[in-house]
Scaffold this motif. Sequence first.
Motif, short mmCIF file in Angstrom:
data_model
loop_
_atom_site.label_atom_id
_atom_site.label_comp_id
_atom_site.label_asym_id
_atom_site.label_seq_id
_atom_site.Cartn_x
_atom_site.Cartn_y
_atom_site.Cartn_z
N TYR A 124 -46.72 -32.26 1.57
CA TYR A 124 -46.24 -33.55 1.06
C TYR A 124 -47.39 -34.38 0.50
O TYR A 124 -48.47 -34.45 1.10
CB TYR A 124 -45.53 -34.32 2.18
N GLY A 149 -44.16 -36.29 -4.21
CA GLY A 149 -43.87 -34.90 -4.47
C GLY A 149 -44.37 -33.99 -3.37
O GLY A 149 -44.96 -34.43 -2.39
N TRP A 150 -44.13 -32.70 -3.56
CA TRP A 150 -44.53 -31.67 -2.59
C TRP A 150 -45.26 -30.58 -3.37
O TRP A 150 -44.67 -29.96 -4.26
CB TRP A 150 -43.32 -31.09 -1.87
N ARG A 151 -46.53 -30.35 -3.03
CA ARG A 151 -47.35 -29.40 -3.79
C ARG A 151 -46.86 -27.97 -3.62
O ARG A 151 -46.24 -27.61 -2.60
CB ARG A 151 -48.82 -29.51 -3.41
N THR A 161 -49.08 -28.24 -8.40
CA THR A 161 -47.88 -28.35 -9.24
C THR A 161 -46.66 -28.73 -8.41
O THR A 161 -46.50 -28.29 -7.28
CB THR A 161 -47.62 -27.00 -9.94
N TYR A 162 -45.79 -29.53 -9.01
CA TYR A 162 -44.50 -29.83 -8.40
C TYR A 162 -43.46 -28.96 -9.10
O TYR A 162 -43.13 -29.18 -10.27
CB TYR A 162 -44.16 -31.32 -8.56
N LEU A 222 -39.06 -27.31 -4.82
CA LEU A 222 -38.58 -28.61 -4.34
C LEU A 222 -37.12 -28.54 -3.92
O LEU A 222 -36.70 -29.23 -2.98
CB LEU A 222 -38.75 -29.66 -5.43
N THR A 268 -49.69 -32.84 -11.69
CA THR A 268 -50.05 -33.88 -10.73
C THR A 268 -50.01 -35.27 -11.35
O THR A 268 -50.01 -36.27 -10.62
CB THR A 268 -51.44 -33.62 -10.14
#
Length: 424
Positions: free
Chosen positions: A91, A97-99, A112-113, A118, A166
Amino acid sequence: MNYSTHTTVDFLAQTLLQRWVPKWYGAFCDPNNGGFYERLGDQFVPRMGQPRRLLTHCRQLAMYAHASAHTRGAFKPDLKKHFDRMLATFYVPETGGWRFSVDDDGHPVDGTYDLYALSFVIFSMAHYYAATHDERAHTHALDLLKFIETHFVMPGLPGYAEAIDTQLKPIPRQRRQNPHMHLLEACLFAENTWGDRGFAVMADRMVDLFHHYFYIRDFGQLCEFFTDTLKPDPKDGNKVEPGHYCEWVWLLKKHAFLRGYDSMHDDLCAELLSWANAHGWDYVHGGIYDVVSPDGDVLTDSKRLWPFTEALKANALMLDVVPEIDKAPLKNRMAKMVSVFREHYMSERGFWVEWLHRDLTPAVDYMPGTTPYHVYFGIMETYAVMHARGRSVSWRAGILLGLYTIRRQLSGVVRGVKAKIKAG
């Protein structure tokens, strides 16, 4: 379904819960750093140095959360520990976002998201909440849905971006139906768990994309790859995956159920399944091809494990939909699938072969952490469908599992005696 197949699925479901899931949990959990290993090698030995993906963590967490509610307290995974590890390593509070991935120590590798990954965050949050009632999961799922709706929109274009960087800018990539399909899956489970309107709206949006872009009904073609405007890609638009036909059957049926009109998509689901069974199955060796053309020509003759479990639950779901004359072929197909699954993909000990050549010989020697999700939910959904049709657990399955358990206990005693002899 014929009696022997029903008995076998009962046995598989019980073996899955009592044997395979606990063994997978012990093998994939990192006892030092927390979280889950990306893949295992021979004898369930972790393969280090592989970037650990958000996708893998989410699928593992969701599976163990679901299983913990179906084992009557026999399986007690530390779900909160893995949820906290997921928050700590993947997180990104600065953006919401969540990498995409981290290294073995939890340090970022790919920031990257990714829409596909996701989607499984929302999916895992729903299952984790159902098992723990941790309100953080609900909050994060809602926040992530807003994050996707805000940052993944492509102005003037249908659907959502494959990934953003990012700086929250879309990354130019070939567009696919697959991430949207899994976003539908995630939102259906989230809607079923919490009842939030936002998840229902997103799910309906994904079904609309299926009808207007992903599935070309006149040709029976479920496209995989697209241009920016969601037209079939000039180079790869002729590649279709039978396994995804089966996944859409499952998801469309679930969507119809949640909308209170269970037969809403039945004609369409029957078309999808009929095509997948006719053109995806290898009538020489058995198994489901990875990639074929819309005309059924084989483009990639290897055979991954996951299409099997998707096809199993799709065929089970359609047993009460197709005309009586078509039920026998579905039952026979399920029996063949279970046979190939047990003989070539899965061992009683819980090991599996991820990928087979056309002749059903092993093509790889590793076990990805993403695959148990397919095996688990494929078997459990099939099991649930069968028993919703009024069937009870087979007494033969109970005897088979009892014999299996006794055999394992005796094996453990023998190993213990050998160890004492060797030590003394």
